[in-house]
Structure formats: structure tokens, C-alpha cells
Design a protein around this motif. Sequence first.
Motif, short mmCIF file in Angstrom:
data_model
loop_
_atom_site.label_atom_id
_atom_site.label_comp_id
_atom_site.label_asym_id
_atom_site.label_seq_id
_atom_site.Cartn_x
_atom_site.Cartn_y
_atom_site.Cartn_z
N TYR A 248 -0.85 -5.73 -0.53
CA TYR A 248 0.01 -4.89 0.31
C TYR A 248 -0.43 -5.05 1.75
CZ TYR A 248 2.59 -1.88 -3.01
OH TYR A 248 3.45 -1.38 -3.96
N PHE A 249 0.49 -4.77 2.66
CA PHE A 249 0.09 -4.64 4.04
C PHE A 249 0.86 -3.51 4.70
CE2 PHE A 249 3.58 -6.59 6.48
CZ PHE A 249 4.26 -7.28 5.48
N SER A 250 0.37 -3.10 5.85
CA SER A 250 0.98 -1.99 6.58
C SER A 250 0.99 -2.33 8.05
CB SER A 250 0.17 -0.71 6.34
OG SER A 250 0.57 0.30 7.24
N TYR A 251 2.11 -2.13 8.70
CA TYR A 251 2.20 -2.43 10.13
C TYR A 251 2.30 -1.17 10.97
CZ TYR A 251 7.13 -2.13 8.86
OH TYR A 251 8.32 -1.73 8.35
N ASP A 252 2.19 -0.02 10.32
CA ASP A 252 2.20 1.23 11.08
C ASP A 252 1.84 2.37 10.13
OD1 ASP A 252 4.62 2.58 13.52
OD2 ASP A 252 2.51 3.03 13.14
N VAL A 253 1.49 3.48 10.71
CA VAL A 253 1.18 4.65 9.89
C VAL A 253 2.37 4.97 8.98
CG1 VAL A 253 0.63 7.11 9.95
CG2 VAL A 253 -0.38 5.56 11.62
N LYS A 254 2.07 5.25 7.75
CA LYS A 254 3.04 5.60 6.72
C LYS A 254 4.00 4.47 6.36
CE LYS A 254 2.95 10.58 7.64
NZ LYS A 254 2.03 10.92 6.53
N MET A 255 3.79 3.30 6.90
CA MET A 255 4.62 2.14 6.55
C MET A 255 3.82 1.23 5.65
SD MET A 255 7.26 3.00 8.19
CE MET A 255 8.32 1.56 8.05
N LYS A 256 4.51 0.64 4.67
CA LYS A 256 3.83 -0.31 3.78
C LYS A 256 4.83 -1.34 3.31
CE LYS A 256 4.60 2.65 -0.23
NZ LYS A 256 3.98 3.51 -1.27
N GLU A 257 4.32 -2.51 3.06
CA GLU A 257 5.14 -3.61 2.56
C GLU A 257 4.41 -4.28 1.41
OE1 GLU A 257 8.41 -3.34 5.24
OE2 GLU A 257 8.12 -4.62 3.47
N LYS A 258 5.15 -4.68 0.39
CA LYS A 258 4.53 -5.39 -0.72
C LYS A 258 4.18 -6.80 -0.31
CE LYS A 258 6.99 -2.84 -4.32
NZ LYS A 258 7.96 -2.92 -5.44
N GLY A 259 3.05 -7.24 -0.83
CA GLY A 259 2.65 -8.61 -0.65
C GLY A 259 3.07 -9.44 -1.84
N ASP A 260 2.23 -10.40 -2.20
CA ASP A 260 2.57 -11.31 -3.29
C ASP A 260 2.31 -10.72 -4.67
OD1 ASP A 260 1.25 -13.91 -1.22
OD2 ASP A 260 3.35 -13.38 -1.53
N ILE A 261 1.34 -9.83 -4.78
CA ILE A 261 0.94 -9.32 -6.10
C ILE A 261 0.76 -7.80 -6.09
CG2 ILE A 261 -0.09 -11.45 -6.99
CD1 ILE A 261 -2.84 -10.24 -6.09
N PRO A 262 1.81 -7.02 -5.83
CA PRO A 262 1.65 -5.57 -5.72
C PRO A 262 1.58 -4.82 -7.05
CG PRO A 262 3.93 -6.18 -5.40
CD PRO A 262 3.17 -7.47 -5.59
N GLU A 263 1.92 -5.50 -8.13
CA GLU A 263 2.01 -4.79 -9.42
C GLU A 263 0.66 -4.21 -9.82
OE1 GLU A 263 5.05 -7.65 -8.73
OE2 GLU A 263 2.90 -8.05 -9.00
N GLY A 264 0.69 -2.94 -10.19
CA GLY A 264 -0.52 -2.25 -10.62
C GLY A 264 -1.30 -1.60 -9.49
N TYR A 265 -0.78 -1.75 -8.27
CA TYR A 265 -1.45 -1.20 -7.09
C TYR A 265 -0.47 -0.33 -6.27
CZ TYR A 265 -4.60 -5.14 -8.00
OH TYR A 265 -5.44 -6.05 -8.58
N SER A 266 -1.03 0.60 -5.54
CA SER A 266 -0.28 1.30 -4.50
C SER A 266 -1.20 1.46 -3.30
CB SER A 266 0.23 2.66 -4.99
OG SER A 266 -0.85 3.50 -5.33
N VAL A 267 -0.63 1.86 -2.17
CA VAL A 267 -1.42 2.01 -0.95
C VAL A 267 -1.02 3.29 -0.24
CG1 VAL A 267 -1.91 -0.44 -0.55
CG2 VAL A 267 0.20 0.58 0.33
#
Lengths: 114, 113
Positions: A47-66
Motif C-alpha cells: 500500500y502507499f499513501s500520498y496524504d493523510v487519510k488517503m491510501k492506494e493499493k499497491g501490487d499485493i494488498p490482499e490480507g493487509y490494510s493501512v
Amino acid sequence: DVKVTQSSRYLVKRTGEKVFLECVQDMDHENMFWYRQDPGLGLRLIYFSYDVKMKEKGDIPEGYSVSREKKERFSLILESASTNQTSMYLCASSPGLAGDNEQFFGPGTRLTVL
Amino acid sequence: SQQGEEDPQALSIQEGENATMNCSYKTSINNLQWYRQNSGRGLVHLILIRSNEREKHSGRLRVTLDTSKKSSSLLITASRAADTASYFCATDAEENAGNMLTFGGGTRLMVKP
């Protein structure tokens, strides 16, 4: 110097446990990233995040949260840890400027799920 | 998805020799970066080369970029035992959002004293 810290260097958890990995950066960077690193597979973006409270899935997000409630902190959550999530987890941050986007990495957390 | 692929996967040389690592990628890029990782540690940024640059130097490091071949090379001159580490290329693809980088699988370099 930019500093990225991760809450644990080594962590051992049991299957089914909820796991929190914390990452903190001290340079007011907009972007933060979570990777996992496995032998032969290099770094894969979770996962990545470009701002507070914002998140974007990366290549392997399954089973994870942020979670990113504050600019300096980016947390990776394993809702129900499984043995295939045993890995090295690396957090990184970078400024929010287009162009030169060098990433600064933390020391990593080696997670073992039994 | 893995865009950067390093070659060779492993390299063993004697101290004082030069080490060359190559990276190939698939899509158009804004820049390409090289990182170093000591065993069990985080990655450290070494050098960035923009898509309109062909060569860049930093100390004993020399990076080249050939966008027509979608490839880059990292040369470490006069290697030292302390250069033993894994080296990764990372690409900032034009299509990526949010300053994402895509990392290759890395080259493990061993420099023997």
C-alpha cells in the motif's frame, strides 16, 4: 537527516493474530509506502499513501490494510496473520514533489508468523 | 509488478576490481534510481538518473541510462569489501501515480578481501 523508524526489528506472531506494524518519518514527507521483501521476489508494494487519510493499493494488498491518521505515521495492519505473511516488511517515505522522488527507508521489520 | 530486472542476480569479485550491474525495464520512465541494501537492513538511495540524462557519476559510482534499450547499468569502481550488499534498481514509470517506484529483484554483490 531524514529518519524513518519502524516499531520493531523482529516480531513473532501466531496465525490468526491481528498485527500492527508502525512506521514514523520525521521529515514532513507527503508520501509513505509499505513493501514486503521476499527472497527472489525483490520488493513488492503493498500500500502507499500520498496524504493523510488517503491510501492506494499497491501490487499485493490482499490480507493487509493501512491507516494514516497523521502525516508522520503510516501503519500496516494484518487483520488475521497467516504463515504466508512471514516476510521482511519495509516502510519508506518520499517528498510530494514530482520528479526527484528518492525514497527513504526504515530498517525493516522481520515478521514471523507461526 | 516487477518492472526493473537486474542482471546478474549474484556477482562475486575481488577487492579492487570493478563491479557492473545491469537493469532492464519495460515502460517509459521519468527517472531510474539505484539503491543499496546491507544484509537485513533497509534500502539506502545511491543515485538517481533522469530520463533525459545518459550518464551520471557519484564518487566511485557511475550510472548509465539508455532509454532506447530501456536499460541502465551501475558501475562500482575499485570495489571494497564494504561494498558487499544487494543493489536494486527502481523505476519511476510515467504511468505511475503518487511517486511510486517499481523495484527489481536485485543483484547480490560480494567483494572478497
